[in-house]
Structures are given as structure tokens and as C-alpha cells.
Design a protein around this motif. Structure first.
Motif, PDB file in Angstrom:
ATOM      1  N   LEU A 197      -0.169   5.675   0.529  1.00  0.00           N
ATOM      2  CA  LEU A 197      -1.341   6.202   0.812  1.00  0.00           C
ATOM      3  C   LEU A 197      -2.266   5.879  -0.499  1.00  0.00           C
ATOM      4  N   SER A 198      -1.580   6.145  -1.502  1.00  0.00           N
ATOM      5  CA  SER A 198      -2.062   6.213  -2.906  1.00  0.00           C
ATOM      6  C   SER A 198      -2.879   4.640  -3.226  1.00  0.00           C
ATOM      7  N   LEU A 257      -3.068   2.271  -1.015  1.00  0.00           N
ATOM      8  CA  LEU A 257      -4.243   1.990  -0.296  1.00  0.00           C
ATOM      9  C   LEU A 257      -5.308   2.753  -0.396  1.00  0.00           C
ATOM     10  N   LEU A 258      -5.437   3.656  -1.014  1.00  0.00           N
ATOM     11  CA  LEU A 258      -6.828   4.375  -1.375  1.00  0.00           C
ATOM     12  C   LEU A 258      -7.431   3.794  -2.592  1.00  0.00           C
ATOM     13  N   VAL A 259      -6.562   3.344  -3.635  1.00  0.00           N
ATOM     14  CA  VAL A 259      -7.157   3.068  -4.632  1.00  0.00           C
ATOM     15  C   VAL A 259      -7.458   1.333  -4.386  1.00  0.00           C
ATOM     16  N   SER A 260      -6.801   0.408  -3.744  1.00  0.00           N
ATOM     17  CA  SER A 260      -7.218  -0.749  -3.217  1.00  0.00           C
ATOM     18  C   SER A 260      -8.468  -0.698  -2.570  1.00  0.00           C
ATOM     19  N   GLY A 261      -8.660   0.339  -1.518  1.00  0.00           N
ATOM     20  CA  GLY A 261      -9.618   0.428  -0.663  1.00  0.00           C
ATOM     21  C   GLY A 261     -10.802   0.494  -1.591  1.00  0.00           C
ATOM     22  N   LEU A 262     -10.863   1.550  -2.550  1.00  0.00           N
ATOM     23  CA  LEU A 262     -12.005   1.888  -3.381  1.00  0.00           C
ATOM     24  C   LEU A 262     -12.417   0.448  -4.096  1.00  0.00           C
TER      25      LEU A 262
END
Length: 52
Positions: free
Chosen positions: A27-28, A30-35
Motif C-alpha cells: 500500500l505504501s 502504491l500510494l507513493v507511485s499514485g502521488l
């Protein structure tokens, strides 16, 4: 349900390992990649900061 407290502890430990070893890092990332993708895409549309 006839599970013993020992079985429940084993299940709880396995869930904890799954959450800490697999789910939280995934999840970390994915969150950083999405941002990062959102910032990159917004700069494609609007230009880099301070370019105006």
C-alpha cells in the motif's frame, strides 16, 4: 466454533505478519507511485511549477 485459543493466536500472528510484511509495504508503494503519477500528469497538462 470450536477453535482453541492456541489456534486463534496462530491465526492472529499470521494475519499480523501478512499485514506488516506484505500489505503495508504494498500500500505504501502504491500510494507513493499514485502521488508521483498524479504530479507528473498534472505537470504534463499545466507545465512545471513557476513556468507561468
Amino acid at each position: 466454533m470450536s477453535s482453541t485459543p492456541n489456534d486463534e493466536k496462530k491465526l492472529e500472528f499470521r494475519i499480523f505478519i501478512f499485514l506488516t510484511v506484505f500489505l503495508a509495504p504494498l500500500l505504501s508503494v502504491l500510494l507513493v507511485s499514485g502521488l508521483g503519477f498524479a504530479i507528473w500528469f498534472s505537470q504534463i497538462l499545466t507545465g512545471p511549477p513557476g513556468a507561468g
